[in-house]
Design a protein around this motif. Structure first.
Motif, PDB file in Angstrom:
ATOM      1  N   ILE A 142      14.477   2.514  -6.333  1.00  0.00           N
ATOM      2  CA  ILE A 142      14.717   2.082  -5.018  1.00  0.00           C
ATOM      3  C   ILE A 142      13.876   2.955  -4.119  1.00  0.00           C
ATOM      4  CG2 ILE A 142      16.080   1.478  -2.864  1.00  0.00           C
ATOM      5  CD1 ILE A 142      17.862   0.161  -5.009  1.00  0.00           C
ATOM      6  N   ILE A 143      14.076   4.288  -4.550  1.00  0.00           N
ATOM      7  CA  ILE A 143      13.750   5.360  -3.618  1.00  0.00           C
ATOM      8  C   ILE A 143      12.414   5.762  -4.145  1.00  0.00           C
ATOM      9  CG2 ILE A 143      16.089   6.271  -3.336  1.00  0.00           C
ATOM     10  CD1 ILE A 143      15.727   8.281  -5.361  1.00  0.00           C
ATOM     11  N   HIS A 144      11.673   4.885  -4.892  1.00  0.00           N
ATOM     12  CA  HIS A 144      10.258   5.350  -5.621  1.00  0.00           C
ATOM     13  C   HIS A 144       9.228   5.467  -4.217  1.00  0.00           C
ATOM     14  CE1 HIS A 144       6.704   5.857  -8.100  1.00  0.00           C
ATOM     15  NE2 HIS A 144       6.167   4.735  -7.346  1.00  0.00           N
ATOM     16  N   GLN A 145       8.520   6.580  -3.965  1.00  0.00           N
ATOM     17  CA  GLN A 145       7.485   6.365  -2.830  1.00  0.00           C
ATOM     18  C   GLN A 145       6.318   6.110  -3.466  1.00  0.00           C
ATOM     19  OE1 GLN A 145       8.243   7.795   0.052  1.00  0.00           O
ATOM     20  NE2 GLN A 145      10.267   8.194  -0.744  1.00  0.00           N
ATOM     21  N   PRO A 146       5.852   5.077  -2.526  1.00  0.00           N
ATOM     22  CA  PRO A 146       4.703   4.280  -3.004  1.00  0.00           C
ATOM     23  C   PRO A 146       3.421   5.174  -2.799  1.00  0.00           C
ATOM     24  CG  PRO A 146       6.013   2.812  -1.672  1.00  0.00           C
ATOM     25  CD  PRO A 146       6.430   4.369  -1.816  1.00  0.00           C
ATOM     26  N   ALA A 147       2.405   4.668  -3.492  1.00  0.00           N
ATOM     27  CA  ALA A 147       1.060   5.497  -3.343  1.00  0.00           C
ATOM     28  C   ALA A 147       0.602   5.386  -1.835  1.00  0.00           C
ATOM     29  CB  ALA A 147      -0.089   5.017  -4.171  1.00  0.00           C
ATOM     30  N   ILE A 148      -0.014   6.322  -1.321  1.00  0.00           N
ATOM     31  CA  ILE A 148      -0.444   6.233   0.069  1.00  0.00           C
ATOM     32  C   ILE A 148      -1.392   5.223   0.205  1.00  0.00           C
ATOM     33  CG2 ILE A 148      -1.732   7.775   1.859  1.00  0.00           C
ATOM     34  CD1 ILE A 148      -0.548  10.253   0.492  1.00  0.00           C
ATOM     35  N   ARG A 149      -1.448   4.552   1.134  1.00  0.00           N
ATOM     36  CA  ARG A 149      -2.408   3.510   1.192  1.00  0.00           C
ATOM     37  C   ARG A 149      -3.813   3.625   1.415  1.00  0.00           C
ATOM     38  NH1 ARG A 149      -0.324  -1.081   5.454  1.00  0.00           N
ATOM     39  NH2 ARG A 149       1.308  -0.933   3.784  1.00  0.00           N
ATOM     40  N   GLU A 150      -3.874   4.810   2.195  1.00  0.00           N
ATOM     41  CA  GLU A 150      -5.315   5.327   2.343  1.00  0.00           C
ATOM     42  C   GLU A 150      -6.069   5.796   1.080  1.00  0.00           C
ATOM     43  OE1 GLU A 150      -2.781   6.214   4.133  1.00  0.00           O
ATOM     44  OE2 GLU A 150      -3.257   5.306   6.266  1.00  0.00           O
ATOM     45  N   ASP A 151      -5.315   6.462   0.234  1.00  0.00           N
ATOM     46  CA  ASP A 151      -5.698   6.826  -1.059  1.00  0.00           C
ATOM     47  C   ASP A 151      -6.074   5.503  -2.179  1.00  0.00           C
ATOM     48  OD1 ASP A 151      -5.142   9.521  -0.256  1.00  0.00           O
ATOM     49  OD2 ASP A 151      -3.277   9.736  -1.442  1.00  0.00           O
ATOM     50  N   VAL A 152      -5.194   4.583  -1.872  1.00  0.00           N
ATOM     51  CA  VAL A 152      -5.402   3.612  -2.806  1.00  0.00           C
ATOM     52  C   VAL A 152      -6.422   2.815  -2.302  1.00  0.00           C
ATOM     53  CG1 VAL A 152      -4.661   1.060  -3.344  1.00  0.00           C
ATOM     54  CG2 VAL A 152      -3.042   3.002  -3.132  1.00  0.00           C
ATOM     55  N   TYR A 153      -7.159   2.577  -1.031  1.00  0.00           N
ATOM     56  CA  TYR A 153      -8.083   2.024  -0.164  1.00  0.00           C
ATOM     57  C   TYR A 153      -9.462   2.723  -0.674  1.00  0.00           C
ATOM     58  CZ  TYR A 153     -11.341  -0.055   3.051  1.00  0.00           C
ATOM     59  OH  TYR A 153     -12.529  -0.629   3.317  1.00  0.00           O
ATOM     60  N   SER A 154      -9.229   3.956  -0.612  1.00  0.00           N
ATOM     61  CA  SER A 154     -10.167   4.904  -0.896  1.00  0.00           C
ATOM     62  C   SER A 154     -10.725   4.846  -2.407  1.00  0.00           C
ATOM     63  CB  SER A 154     -10.066   6.317  -0.690  1.00  0.00           C
ATOM     64  OG  SER A 154     -11.021   7.126  -0.930  1.00  0.00           O
ATOM     65  N   TYR A 155      -9.766   4.681  -3.354  1.00  0.00           N
ATOM     66  CA  TYR A 155     -10.173   4.682  -4.776  1.00  0.00           C
ATOM     67  C   TYR A 155     -10.458   3.264  -5.010  1.00  0.00           C
ATOM     68  CZ  TYR A 155      -8.809   4.359  -9.871  1.00  0.00           C
ATOM     69  OH  TYR A 155      -8.753   4.040 -11.161  1.00  0.00           O
ATOM     70  N   GLU A 156     -10.134   2.385  -4.468  1.00  0.00           N
ATOM     71  CA  GLU A 156     -10.611   1.013  -4.994  1.00  0.00           C
ATOM     72  C   GLU A 156     -11.884   0.365  -4.097  1.00  0.00           C
ATOM     73  OE1 GLU A 156      -7.433  -1.800  -4.215  1.00  0.00           O
ATOM     74  OE2 GLU A 156      -5.976  -1.137  -5.807  1.00  0.00           O
ATOM     75  N   HIS A 157     -12.194   1.068  -2.978  1.00  0.00           N
ATOM     76  CA  HIS A 157     -13.373   0.663  -2.367  1.00  0.00           C
ATOM     77  C   HIS A 157     -14.574   1.703  -2.071  1.00  0.00           C
ATOM     78  CE1 HIS A 157     -11.017  -3.304  -1.830  1.00  0.00           C
ATOM     79  NE2 HIS A 157     -10.313  -2.580  -1.407  1.00  0.00           N
ATOM     80  N   GLU A 158     -14.150   2.860  -2.240  1.00  0.00           N
ATOM     81  CA  GLU A 158     -14.826   4.063  -1.758  1.00  0.00           C
ATOM     82  C   GLU A 158     -14.842   4.993  -2.969  1.00  0.00           C
ATOM     83  OE1 GLU A 158     -13.346   5.382   1.882  1.00  0.00           O
ATOM     84  OE2 GLU A 158     -14.030   3.761   2.987  1.00  0.00           O
TER      85      GLU A 158
END
Length: 407
Positions: A142-158
């Motif tokens: 429950i307390i797992h910190q998700p990946a930062i959204r900007e990092d995910v977008y940068s990895y998948e699209h940039e």
């Protein structure tokens, strides 16, 4: 006739082919620009409204150059990840027929394997997740910190840096099929393979077998995490942290109470049937009924669900360190629900297989007070302080124990 200025973008030919495939509109589209007086005098033969093709004003070329640059950059990033950085496992696209054949092969392997080998594989997958994310049970996720959204977008699209193998984090806004989560699951799969080789497991399984177990494990943890997120209340506002905690505790208490009621219902029906038939095992069933009634809903162990194969969901029973070993007695009661399912309503959830093992998580709930001493685990009692024993309010009367076996 003046020629068009050539673009230095290497993807220009590809863009032209795309336009050719998609086709162009036959309706003429005009773009006008009001000229200044000085410009009109210098070019008296030019139409004031219709632009000539040769000059190519910046307003007409700028959007196209941006699109070409974006496409070129995306292709460059994808090719570098695949062939240079090897960020993604290179796999061929499978046809539906081939995919079904591979799934059928895995199902056949699951159906033929012994139960202890299947339990071992499930346990190893759980161990990989526990070690990678530092959790001891599902609720810890429950307390797992998700990946930062900007990092995910940068990895998948940039051209982003990607994941940190030493600090894995899921993109909990999505399922297992996105590039980010697929990479995390692939790293977990590689860790599982490395352990298999290093520890010399006595049997092997198909890669797809392990990938399916890992993916189902993530789906389970993802469900737990989403269930613990604040929800919209009846007043239209998000729950507070305290309200979320109260909701989760209430849900778990209701689950334990339902389990207690279900087992008491099973025993009530069985005792009535045995009494009408005057069968000789009636005292054993009455003793089981007394045992469950004495323990109450607080003595019912909570469980963590898991996917044992593509079709069957199993429950990993949490170990209650304070309670004496009654797993066999509980299994007898739960198995009776399978055998005599005709005496229960056909609707509702179906009973699931329960796996009791020393490696299962330990429950964090407080022990039941006011029981007889022989209903507590003797080793657990020895480790308590004098004050801790007093808080249990142990009864002086000893619970009459009976050994029960299935014949």
């Amino acid at each position: 006739m003046p020629q068009r200025p050539l673009s230095g973008t290497p993807c220009l030919d590809a863009i032209k082919r795309i336009k050719k495939i998609c086709g162009t509109s036959r309706r003429t589209h005009l773009m006008s620009l009001v000229e200044d007086d000085d410009t009109a005098e210098a070019s008296p033969g030019r139409s004031p409204t219709v632009e000539q093709e040769a000059p190519q004003t910046q307003s007409g070329t700028y959007p196209v150059s941006m699109m070409e640059s974006a496409v070129s950059k995306g292709i460059e990033v994808a090719l570098r990840r695949i062939f240079i950085d090897k960020e993604f496992p290179v796999t061929m696209k499978r046809s539906p027929r081939r995919k079904n054949a591979e799934n059928q092969e895995v199902r056949m392997q699951m159906a033929a394997e012994p139960s202890h080998e299947r339990d071992f594989c499930l346990g190893e997958v759980r161990r990989v997740f526990k070690d990678s994310f530092e959790i001891s049970q599902d609720s810890d996720f429950i307390i797992h910190q998700p990946a930062i959204r900007e990092d995910v977008y940068s990895y998948e699209h940039e051209d982003g840096p990607g994941l940190d193998p030493q600090n894995l984090a899921f993109d909990l806004a999505n399922g297992p099929k996105t590039p980010w989560n697929a990479k995390v699951l692939h790293l977990l799969f590689e860790e599982l393979q490395e352990r298999c080789t290093r520890e010399r497991w006595p049997f092997q399984r198909l890669d797809r077998y392990y990938r399916m177990l890992i993916e189902e494990r993530y789906k389970r943890l993802w469900t737990v995490w989403r269930g613990a997120q604040p929800k919209i209340t009846e007043k239209g506002v998000l729950e507070t942290v305290q309200e979320v905690e109260e909701r989760l505790v209430t849900k778990k208490d209701e689950s334990l109470k339902d389990k207690y009621v279900r087992r008491m219902t099973v025993l009530k029906h069985v005792v009535e049937l045995k009494s009408n038939g005057k069968e000789d095992d009636l005292p054993a069933w009455k003793w089981l009924q007394k045992l469950i009634k004495t323990l109450g809903d607080g003595g019912m162990s909570s469980e963590e669900s898991d996917i044992e194969n593509e079709f069957e969901c199993v429950l990993h029973t949490k170990n209650m360190g304070w309670c004496c070993g009654i797993e066999r007695e509980l299994d007898i009661i739960d198995s009776q629900r399978f055998l005599d399912d005709d005496i229960f309503a056909p609707w509702g959830s179906k009973p699931l297989k329960r796996i009791c093992a020393p490696g299962n998580p330990t429950t964090l709930r407080k022990p039941v007070v006011g029981l007889s001493e022989n209903l507590y685990d003797s080793k657990w009692l020895t480790g308590l302080t004098e004050h801790g024993v007093e808080r249990l309010e142990i009864m002086d009367e000893k619970f009459q124990w009976m050994k029960v076996v299935v014949v």
